[in-house]
Motif scaffolding. Structure first.
Motif, PDB file in Angstrom:
ATOM      1  N   VAL A 204      44.043  53.524  22.252  1.00 43.99           N
ATOM      2  CA  VAL A 204      43.475  52.450  21.428  1.00 43.99           C
ATOM      3  C   VAL A 204      44.219  51.146  21.689  1.00 43.99           C
ATOM      4  O   VAL A 204      43.590  50.083  21.889  1.00 43.99           O
ATOM      5  CB  VAL A 204      43.544  52.815  19.931  1.00 43.99           C
ATOM      6  CG1 VAL A 204      43.068  51.650  19.075  1.00 43.99           C
ATOM      7  CG2 VAL A 204      42.709  54.055  19.650  1.00 43.99           C
ATOM      8  N   ALA A 205      45.546  51.207  21.683  1.00 46.92           N
ATOM      9  CA  ALA A 205      46.342  49.993  21.892  1.00 46.92           C
ATOM     10  C   ALA A 205      46.062  49.376  23.261  1.00 46.92           C
ATOM     11  O   ALA A 205      45.937  48.147  23.390  1.00 46.92           O
ATOM     12  CB  ALA A 205      47.831  50.312  21.740  1.00 46.92           C
ATOM     13  N   ASN A 206      45.968  50.214  24.285  1.00 42.87           N
ATOM     14  CA  ASN A 206      45.665  49.708  25.630  1.00 42.87           C
ATOM     15  C   ASN A 206      44.285  49.063  25.677  1.00 42.87           C
ATOM     16  O   ASN A 206      44.099  48.014  26.295  1.00 42.87           O
ATOM     17  CB  ASN A 206      45.738  50.852  26.646  1.00 42.87           C
ATOM     18  CG  ASN A 206      47.086  50.937  27.328  1.00 42.87           C
ATOM     19  OD1 ASN A 206      47.731  49.932  27.554  1.00 42.87           O
ATOM     20  ND2 ASN A 206      47.502  52.149  27.658  1.00 42.87           N
ATOM     21  N   SER A 207      43.318  49.691  25.028  1.00 44.29           N
ATOM     22  CA  SER A 207      41.950  49.155  25.021  1.00 44.29           C
ATOM     23  C   SER A 207      41.908  47.782  24.358  1.00 44.29           C
ATOM     24  O   SER A 207      41.287  46.843  24.879  1.00 44.29           O
ATOM     25  CB  SER A 207      41.027  50.127  24.291  1.00 44.29           C
ATOM     26  OG  SER A 207      39.717  49.612  24.211  1.00 44.29           O
ATOM     27  N   LEU A 208      42.577  47.651  23.221  1.00 47.61           N
ATOM     28  CA  LEU A 208      42.577  46.372  22.510  1.00 47.61           C
ATOM     29  C   LEU A 208      43.350  45.300  23.275  1.00 47.61           C
ATOM     30  O   LEU A 208      43.004  44.115  23.228  1.00 47.61           O
ATOM     31  CB  LEU A 208      43.172  46.556  21.114  1.00 47.61           C
ATOM     32  CG  LEU A 208      42.358  47.465  20.166  1.00 47.61           C
ATOM     33  CD1 LEU A 208      43.086  47.626  18.835  1.00 47.61           C
ATOM     34  CD2 LEU A 208      40.960  46.912  19.946  1.00 47.61           C
ATOM     35  N   SER A 209      44.392  45.730  23.984  1.00 48.46           N
ATOM     36  CA  SER A 209      45.198  44.751  24.729  1.00 48.46           C
ATOM     37  C   SER A 209      44.423  44.132  25.889  1.00 48.46           C
ATOM     38  O   SER A 209      44.735  43.023  26.327  1.00 48.46           O
ATOM     39  CB  SER A 209      46.479  45.408  25.252  1.00 48.46           C
ATOM     40  OG  SER A 209      46.207  46.294  26.330  1.00 48.46           O
ATOM     41  N   VAL A 210      43.422  44.849  26.388  1.00 47.82           N
ATOM     42  CA  VAL A 210      42.582  44.281  27.459  1.00 47.82           C
ATOM     43  C   VAL A 210      41.775  43.098  26.926  1.00 47.82           C
ATOM     44  O   VAL A 210      41.599  42.078  27.605  1.00 47.82           O
ATOM     45  CB  VAL A 210      41.639  45.363  28.032  1.00 47.82           C
ATOM     46  CG1 VAL A 210      40.634  44.744  28.995  1.00 47.82           C
ATOM     47  CG2 VAL A 210      42.447  46.445  28.742  1.00 47.82           C
ATOM     48  N   TRP A 212      42.559  41.330  24.026  1.00 52.99           N
ATOM     49  CA  TRP A 212      43.435  40.305  23.430  1.00 52.99           C
ATOM     50  C   TRP A 212      44.818  40.410  24.054  1.00 52.99           C
ATOM     51  O   TRP A 212      45.787  40.798  23.412  1.00 52.99           O
ATOM     52  CB  TRP A 212      43.512  40.494  21.910  1.00 52.99           C
ATOM     53  CG  TRP A 212      42.230  40.175  21.211  1.00 52.99           C
ATOM     54  CD1 TRP A 212      41.758  38.940  20.876  1.00 52.99           C
ATOM     55  CD2 TRP A 212      41.229  41.103  20.782  1.00 52.99           C
ATOM     56  NE1 TRP A 212      40.537  39.034  20.268  1.00 52.99           N
ATOM     57  CE2 TRP A 212      40.176  40.351  20.189  1.00 52.99           C
ATOM     58  CE3 TRP A 212      41.097  42.493  20.829  1.00 52.99           C
ATOM     59  CZ2 TRP A 212      39.040  40.950  19.660  1.00 52.99           C
ATOM     60  CZ3 TRP A 212      39.957  43.084  20.311  1.00 52.99           C
ATOM     61  CH2 TRP A 212      38.950  42.321  19.727  1.00 52.99           C
ATOM     62  N   ASN A 213      44.904  40.047  25.331  1.00 49.54           N
ATOM     63  CA  ASN A 213      46.148  40.258  26.059  1.00 49.54           C
ATOM     64  C   ASN A 213      47.212  39.219  25.762  1.00 49.54           C
ATOM     65  O   ASN A 213      48.360  39.356  26.203  1.00 49.54           O
ATOM     66  CB  ASN A 213      45.885  40.303  27.565  1.00 49.54           C
ATOM     67  CG  ASN A 213      47.016  40.965  28.312  1.00 49.54           C
ATOM     68  OD1 ASN A 213      47.749  40.308  29.044  1.00 49.54           O
ATOM     69  ND2 ASN A 213      47.184  42.281  28.119  1.00 49.54           N
ATOM     70  N   ASN A 214      46.855  38.177  25.019  1.00 45.37           N
ATOM     71  CA  ASN A 214      47.859  37.163  24.666  1.00 45.37           C
ATOM     72  C   ASN A 214      48.582  37.497  23.366  1.00 45.37           C
ATOM     73  O   ASN A 214      49.493  36.770  22.942  1.00 45.37           O
ATOM     74  CB  ASN A 214      47.203  35.784  24.545  1.00 45.37           C
ATOM     75  CG  ASN A 214      46.137  35.759  23.448  1.00 45.37           C
ATOM     76  OD1 ASN A 214      45.556  36.798  23.134  1.00 45.37           O
ATOM     77  ND2 ASN A 214      45.890  34.589  22.880  1.00 45.37           N
ATOM     78  N   VAL A 215      48.209  38.600  22.712  1.00 44.82           N
ATOM     79  CA  VAL A 215      48.848  38.996  21.454  1.00 44.82           C
ATOM     80  C   VAL A 215      50.289  39.430  21.726  1.00 44.82           C
ATOM     81  O   VAL A 215      50.548  40.180  22.674  1.00 44.82           O
ATOM     82  CB  VAL A 215      48.056  40.142  20.786  1.00 44.82           C
ATOM     83  CG1 VAL A 215      48.866  40.788  19.674  1.00 44.82           C
ATOM     84  CG2 VAL A 215      46.738  39.617  20.252  1.00 44.82           C
TER      85      VAL A 215
END
Length: 250
Positions: A204-210, A212-215
């Motif tokens: 889940v974290a990897n998917s969301l980071s794609v 919103w990668n500036n978070v």
């Protein structure tokens, strides 16, 4: 020291003679630490669950390899440089039960790079790793990653970070980052921010980071949770994560 010993389960369950022995052991350990460490080392020992002798070894290794470690950090190769030593200092039952540890360096790199459990299990099978005499299962791979790597090895990296804090800012930042990478099994800073905010699943974290990668922090995650695109992004995952997002969004 007697008061500290008296707060342990061993002291509570023991008879009068054993109680005195427990206190004596605590006093001997305290005397050895006082005689063989300085103030900075004692501060680290106070925070670290590692044995004092291991903490002392970490300090010696960190000091002796400071220049090489800085170069590895600058080249983003700290894990490659330090992996063998970090593995050697572990005390994990999940590692002690293995028939061979030759594959651990590569398995750790797989874990940190975000590879799934079945890839690490496949690596274990390829070298015929036995766990307490039995063929390695997917559950053994999960235990290796979530217990041995994410807890025991991350604890070694955290102790190195604590030792470096008053010594060198580059080393401190490098080992602090490495500790998180080993703990979470991730290298992406945005993915780690999502995990720390409550999305406690690497996929889940990897998917969301794609998306919103500036978070980089909790406030950035909260902002992402208020974005309209988050609802469809989480629709493929268990509803628990949508609840987490709703709570973070406020």
């Amino acid at each position: 020291m007697a008061e500290l010993a008296a707060q342990t389960l061993a002291h509570h369950l023991a008879g009068p003679e054993i109680k005195d022995a427990v206190i004596a052991v605590f006093q001997m350990i305290a005397a050895a630490i006082a005689a063989n460490t300085d103030g900075d080392q004692r501060a680290v020992i106070r925070k670290s669950p590692l044995p004092p002798a291991i903490v002392a070894e970490l300090q010696v290794w960190l000091t002796a390899n400071a220049d090489a470690l800085r170069a590895a950090i600058e080249a983003d190769q700290l894990l490659d440089f330090a992996a063998d030593r970090i593995i050697a200092w572990n005390s994990s039952p999940s590692i002690r039960s293995l028939s061979t540890t030759d594959f651990l360096r590569d398995a750790l790199a797989d874990w940190v790079s975000g590879r799934p459990f079945h890839d690490i299990h496949r690596r274990m099978i390829s070298v015929d790793v036995r766990v307490s005499g039995d063929r390695a299962t997917i559950e053994d791979a999960v235990a290796l990653c979530e217990s041995a790597f994410a807890y025991d090895l991350a604890m070694v990296a955290a102790s190195l970070s604590d030792l470096a804090e008053g010594m060198d800012e580059t080393l401190y930042a490098g080992f602090s980052k490495l500790q998180k990478q080993i703990k979470y099994g991730l290298t992406d800073l945005a993915a780690m921010a999502f995990i720390e905010a409550g999305f406690a699943d690497r996929v889940v974290a990897n998917s969301l980071s794609v998306l919103w990668n500036n978070v980089r922090d909790r406030e950035g995650v909260r902002a992402a949770c208020r974005h309209a695109a988050l609802v469809p992004a989480l629709s493929v995952f268990p509803s628990y994560f949508s609840t987490v997002a709703a709570e973070l969004a406020g």
